[in-house]
Design a protein around this motif. Structure first.
Motif, short mmCIF file in Angstrom:
data_model
loop_
_atom_site.label_atom_id
_atom_site.label_comp_id
_atom_site.label_asym_id
_atom_site.label_seq_id
_atom_site.Cartn_x
_atom_site.Cartn_y
_atom_site.Cartn_z
N UNK A 52 60.53 3.50 1.33
CA UNK A 52 60.19 2.22 0.61
C UNK A 52 61.11 1.27 1.42
N UNK A 53 62.24 1.49 2.27
CA UNK A 53 62.78 0.57 3.06
C UNK A 53 61.44 -0.10 4.15
N UNK A 54 60.79 1.32 4.85
CA UNK A 54 59.92 0.93 5.55
C UNK A 54 58.79 -0.27 5.11
N UNK A 55 58.34 0.30 3.96
CA UNK A 55 57.31 -0.64 3.22
C UNK A 55 58.07 -2.02 3.14
N UNK A 56 59.16 -2.40 2.58
CA UNK A 56 59.80 -3.65 2.38
C UNK A 56 59.60 -4.25 3.79
N UNK A 57 60.18 -3.78 4.85
CA UNK A 57 60.11 -4.39 6.08
C UNK A 57 58.70 -4.96 6.38
N UNK A 58 57.94 -4.06 5.97
CA UNK A 58 56.43 -4.50 6.49
C UNK A 58 55.87 -5.68 5.76
N UNK A 59 55.97 -5.43 4.22
CA UNK A 59 55.31 -6.50 3.60
C UNK A 59 56.34 -7.62 3.39
N UNK A 96 64.86 -0.77 8.96
CA UNK A 96 63.89 -0.81 8.03
C UNK A 96 64.93 -0.95 6.62
N UNK A 97 65.69 -0.28 6.52
CA UNK A 97 66.83 -0.51 5.24
C UNK A 97 67.25 -1.83 5.13
N UNK A 98 67.69 -2.13 6.51
CA UNK A 98 68.12 -3.66 6.36
C UNK A 98 67.26 -4.64 6.08
N UNK A 99 66.05 -4.31 6.62
CA UNK A 99 64.77 -5.39 6.21
C UNK A 99 64.63 -5.48 4.72
N UNK A 100 64.60 -4.30 4.21
CA UNK A 100 64.54 -4.08 2.50
C UNK A 100 65.38 -4.85 1.96
N UNK A 117 64.98 -1.12 -5.58
CA UNK A 117 65.54 -1.33 -4.56
C UNK A 117 66.71 -0.48 -4.25
N UNK A 118 67.63 -0.84 -5.44
CA UNK A 118 69.09 -0.24 -5.38
C UNK A 118 68.76 1.17 -5.51
N UNK A 119 67.91 1.70 -6.39
CA UNK A 119 67.80 3.34 -6.51
C UNK A 119 67.29 3.76 -5.18
N UNK A 120 66.29 3.17 -4.42
CA UNK A 120 66.03 3.66 -3.08
C UNK A 120 67.18 3.69 -2.26
N UNK A 121 67.87 2.65 -2.16
CA UNK A 121 69.08 2.54 -1.23
C UNK A 121 70.04 3.60 -1.62
N UNK A 122 70.37 3.80 -2.86
CA UNK A 122 71.23 4.87 -3.28
C UNK A 122 70.73 6.28 -3.07
N UNK A 123 69.51 6.74 -2.91
CA UNK A 123 69.03 8.04 -2.62
C UNK A 123 69.06 8.17 -0.87
N UNK A 124 68.86 6.88 -0.32
CA UNK A 124 68.80 6.82 1.06
C UNK A 124 70.50 7.21 1.30
N UNK A 125 71.26 6.68 0.76
CA UNK A 125 72.86 6.87 1.10
C UNK A 125 73.18 8.21 0.79
N UNK A 126 72.69 8.75 -0.44
CA UNK A 126 73.25 10.03 -0.94
C UNK A 126 74.67 10.10 -0.83
N UNK A 127 75.20 11.28 -0.09
CA UNK A 127 76.64 11.69 -0.04
C UNK A 127 77.19 11.37 0.99
N UNK A 128 76.61 10.39 2.09
CA UNK A 128 77.06 9.81 3.35
C UNK A 128 77.93 9.00 3.20
#
Length: 508
Positions: free
Chosen positions: A102-109, A359-363, A427-438
């Motif tokens: 999703x982050x890739x898609x946001x950066x591209x779009x 790409x996360x940053x661009x999203x 967007x927040x859900x995708x960010x949360x999934x990407x962060x996970x437990x890191x």
């Protein structure tokens, strides 16, 4: 607008497209994206090449009809089809992979797109490339389109840069895509996903319809991307072919109100930004992003809180000076500082991880940001903010007008409030999934992307003022914990850098 609507077969998606392109199935990446998706999912559809004169109710040229129901915007069209036909192209991927996609898609779009259209409509014609001949559009239509792209890209932000800077931004996006793709067959692995539709749609415009311009030349350096586009072509897309006076008054007032410039210390970065915020160090995510980076990199700097009336030459409120040199835009400031001070806060991570983070940053900066300011200045009318800042009615009105105008130019402002809320939550859900437990976005050590994400999330977490943006982030505990970790790590003096809900001065 067609006053006499055609009758279409039932249970068939009608894809309204601007028309076929000379070397790719459409001149717009979003139509290629949507049609690729329809082919990938084997949904019954037919294409109507009529949206040049028959746009959607939101003014979009890529839209669909299904059994009399109209859906505009390629992303909302895909969501509608997923729900209607019970489709999930991403079921074979993990939450973190889907978040990265999703982050890739946001950066591209939302980011790469603007560099592509600026190159096509504005820069390439200046260098003797007859783009209108390739596109087969009349001279008047091309001139109107070019002026519209100039105005919209300026509102979005990319159009404030020079041609050289826009090409640099495009190159960074293409590098990130190339590194993330690596030797994989598709963006997320050996199976195609929804992300591939967006990436293929955008790259098709450069790969086949760059018309020999700078974008095409830049792209051809990225061999992996070219291979990926050719592969997806075979597998996915088998297709043949007034305010003038007001502005003057504002300019004059600014010139008279400008304070004399104070001496700037040598070999110290001077960070120009607005005044401190009530519960976080800034009301703009980009100032907080930049100052967090300066702290992370241990670069000597000082703040000057003057940019409401002392903006950069590009009209940016977040900018720096260093030994008499002026740099605007938080990302270009960071690039400059990294080069000047030879700092690298990303040394702990591999190129593929950094590409994913980029790409996360661009999203976050080119999509999530717009949902934030739409809520703050348009839907809420800055009333919640005014409880902590003495903003006049005129300021609130002008802010609302400008954000609404700029967000419509971006595209997201054409949606309803409920639709914007859905995009924000996603967007927040995708960010949360990407962060996970890191601990941080990419792992156990902080990196440059954390500056951007923290700057943005701080506005939701501390400056939501009880509105739906604050409610949205609190649905994701790991994002809230992440904000607290970043605050502890880089802002031990946080309480000295906020006004504590008052309009007074801070210690720092």
């Amino acid at each position: 607008m067609n006053f006499f609507r055609k009758t279409y077969p039932p249970n068939t998606v009608i894809h309204h497209n601007v028309g076929r392109g000379p070397y790719a199935p459409s001149l717009t990446p979003f139509a290629v994206k949507l049609e690729t998706y329809l082919r990938m999912t084997k949904v019954p559809f037919m294409t109507e090449n009529d949206s040049g004169r028959n746009r959607s109710s939101k003014g979009k040229m890529t839209w669909i009809e299904y059994n009399g129901h109209e859906v505009a915007d390629s992303e909302f069209c895909i969501q509608f089809i997923n729900k209607t036909f019970n489709i999930d192209l991403d079921k074979n991927f993990s939450d973190e992979e889907i978040g990265a996609g999703r982050a890739i898609q946001r950066m591209v779009d939302e980011h790469l797109y603007w560099t592509v259209v600026l190159q096509r409509w504005v820069y390439d014609p200046k260098h003797g490339i007859d783009v209108k001949k390739h596109m087969k559009v009349p001279w008047l239509v091309f001139c109107i389109g070019r002026n519209k792209i100039k105005n919209q890209s300026y509102a979005q932000g990319v159009g404030r840069h020079t041609e050289e800077e826009v090409l640099q931004v495009m190159d960074e996006d293409l590098q990130a895509l190339s590194k993330f793709l690596g030797k994989k067959t598709f963006m997320l692995g050996e199976q195609a996903s929804q992300t591939d539709c967006a990436v293929f749609g955008m790259l098709s415009q450069i790969h086949w319809q760059g018309f020999g311009g700078a974008a095409e030349k830049l792209y051809k350096k990225r061999v992996l991307l070219m291979a990926d586009v050719n592969l997806q072509t075979g597998l996915l897309l088998k297709v043949c072919g007034t305010l003038v006076l007001g502005s003057a008054i504002v300019w004059v007032v600014r010139r008279f109100r400008m304070r004399p410039r104070e001496p700037v210390p040598k070999d110290v970065v001077v960070h120009h930004q607005p005044s401190r915020g009530p519960f976080a160090p800034s009301l703009t995510p980009f100032s907080l992003k930049l100052e967090t980076f300066l702290r992370m990199a241990n670069v000597p700097y000082t703040n000057v809180h003057d940019s409401f009336k002392n903006r950069s030459s590009k009209g940016k409120m977040t900018w720096i000076e260093y030994n008499g040199e002026e740099i605007a835009d938080s990302e270009l400031c960071i690039d400059y500082i990294k080069d000047k001070f030879q700092v690298d806060v990303n040394s702990d991570y591999r190129p593929e991880q950094l590409a994913s983070g980029f790409m996360v940053q661009k999203m976050v900066e080119d999509h999530l940001y717009w949902t934030l300011i739409l809520y703050r200045y348009v839907y809420e009318g800055a009333l919640r903010l005014s409880a902590y800042r003495s903003f006049s009615f005129l300021f609130r009105y002008m802010a609302k007008w400008k954000v609404l105008k700029d967000s419509k130019a971006h595209g997201i402002g054409r949606h309803s409030q409920n639709e914007v809320n859905a995009l924000m939550t996603r967007d927040l859900e995708n960010l949360s999934n990407y962060l996970g437990t890191k601990k941080f976005l990419l792992g156990e050590q902080p990196s440059q992307v954390d500056c951007s994400v923290f700057g943005m999330l701080s506005q939701f977490y501390w400056h939501g003022f009880g509105d739906p943006t604050e409610e949205a982030i609190k649905k994701f505990p790991n994002l809230c914990q992440y904000c607290e970790r970043m605050k502890t790590e880089f802002w031990p003096d946080w309480d000295k850098c906020i006004t504590h809900g008052e309009s007074g001065q801070t210690v720092k």
